[in-house]
Design an enzyme around this catalytic site. Structure first.
Site, PDB file in Angstrom:
ATOM      1  N   HIS A   1       7.234  11.335  33.228  1.00 16.48           N
ATOM      2  CA  HIS A   1       8.265  11.847  34.144  1.00 16.48           C
ATOM      3  C   HIS A   1       9.503  12.306  33.380  1.00 16.48           C
ATOM      4  O   HIS A   1      10.156  13.269  33.769  1.00 16.48           O
ATOM      5  CB  HIS A   1       8.679  10.767  35.152  1.00 16.48           C
ATOM      6  CG  HIS A   1       7.755  10.640  36.314  1.00 16.48           C
ATOM      7  ND1 HIS A   1       7.555  11.653  37.232  1.00 16.48           N
ATOM      8  CD2 HIS A   1       6.985   9.607  36.729  1.00 16.48           C
ATOM      9  CE1 HIS A   1       6.700  11.248  38.149  1.00 16.48           C
ATOM     10  NE2 HIS A   1       6.338  10.019  37.865  1.00 16.48           N
TER      11      HIS A   1
ATOM     12  N   CYS B   1       1.415   8.913  42.812  1.00 16.62           N
ATOM     13  CA  CYS B   1       2.820   9.022  42.423  1.00 16.62           C
ATOM     14  C   CYS B   1       3.671   9.362  43.643  1.00 16.62           C
ATOM     15  O   CYS B   1       3.261  10.168  44.478  1.00 16.62           O
ATOM     16  CB  CYS B   1       2.957  10.113  41.360  1.00 16.62           C
ATOM     17  SG  CYS B   1       4.612  10.336  40.732  1.00 16.62           S
TER      18      CYS B   1
ATOM     19  N   HIS C   1       2.656   6.979  32.164  1.00 14.69           N
ATOM     20  CA  HIS C   1       2.939   7.688  33.412  1.00 14.69           C
ATOM     21  C   HIS C   1       4.444   7.858  33.614  1.00 14.69           C
ATOM     22  O   HIS C   1       4.923   8.953  33.927  1.00 14.69           O
ATOM     23  CB  HIS C   1       2.322   6.922  34.588  1.00 14.69           C
ATOM     24  CG  HIS C   1       2.547   7.546  35.925  1.00 14.69           C
ATOM     25  ND1 HIS C   1       1.562   8.204  36.613  1.00 14.69           N
ATOM     26  CD2 HIS C   1       3.651   7.610  36.712  1.00 14.69           C
ATOM     27  CE1 HIS C   1       2.055   8.646  37.767  1.00 14.69           C
ATOM     28  NE2 HIS C   1       3.325   8.293  37.850  1.00 14.69           N
ATOM     29  N   GLU C   2       5.202   6.770  33.433  1.00 12.93           N
ATOM     30  CA  GLU C   2       6.650   6.829  33.671  1.00 12.93           C
ATOM     31  C   GLU C   2       7.364   7.669  32.608  1.00 12.93           C
ATOM     32  O   GLU C   2       8.264   8.440  32.931  1.00 12.93           O
ATOM     33  CB  GLU C   2       7.247   5.427  33.762  1.00 12.93           C
ATOM     34  CG  GLU C   2       6.741   4.602  34.937  1.00 12.93           C
ATOM     35  CD  GLU C   2       6.820   5.295  36.289  1.00 12.93           C
ATOM     36  OE1 GLU C   2       7.754   6.089  36.523  1.00 12.93           O
ATOM     37  OE2 GLU C   2       5.928   5.056  37.128  1.00 12.93           O
TER      38      GLU C   2
END
Length: 188
Positions: A157, A111, A153-154
């Site tokens: 965030h 990342c 994953h995104e």
């Protein structure tokens, strides 16, 4: 040159808190300020040579906006055998996902907001997603494999989570070590 990424493990980074806060929902119609964030996020994504996705908190904005792409790439398939679903570059606002089963897959992640580290992370194999386009159109669907991993994953965030939250410190390796591992795999 654009401003640096917000990096959780960089002592000089002053905006780290944005990586740990739930991001704010975007309202429609889009304000000029939100449009500017989208433009900046997309430009950063486009400028990166090796980037699957970015979220607004990674560039310092506490907004629920992501940009990502998973393309049918033979080289990527060598390292991501679960690359079955693809998606062209997409910008999603207020995205969310729910797992379609408890089944998980372990694979490497790195990342831009975690300097020089990578780890094997367990993620759901398949997810249902929901989001809005820049035009305000609601989209939904199912993603599996590498695409499902990237979506998780995104969106993490946007929820104040990073891939390092899923592993112990002992499981982290340097990006250089991962590159060497992949070089060896490419020769096999």
């Amino acid at each position: 040159m654009s401003k640096p990424y917000v990096v959780i493990n960089d002592p000089r980074c002053t905006q780290k808190a944005v990586l740990r806060e739930p991001a704010k929902f975007v309202d429609f119609p889009l304000s000029p300020a939100i449009q500017a964030i989208i433009k900046e996020l997309e430009a950063r994504f486009d400028a990166e040579e090796n980037c699957a996705g970015l979220a607004a908190p990674q560039i310092g904005y506490n907004q629920r906006i992501i940009v990502f792409a998973v393309l049918d790439d033979p080289i990527l398939k060598k390292f991501r055998p679960d690359l079955t679903d693809t998606m062209p570059k997409s910008i999603w606002l207020n995205p969310s996902y729910t797992p379609s089963s408890d089944q998980k897959h372990i694979d490497w992640e790195g990342c831009f907001s975690v300097n020089d580290l990578a780890a094997q992370v367990a993620r759901f194999r398949e997810v249902f997603y929901e989001a809005f386009t820049v035009e305000g159109k609601k989209i939904q669907g199912k993603a599996k494999g590498c695409l499902a991993r990237l979506i998780q994953h995104e969106i993490d965030h946007l929820n104040g989570k990073l891939f390092i939250d899923y592993v112990s410190e002992e499981e982290l390796i340097s990006r250089e070590a991962l590159s060497k591992l992949r070089e060896r795999q490419a020769k096999e």
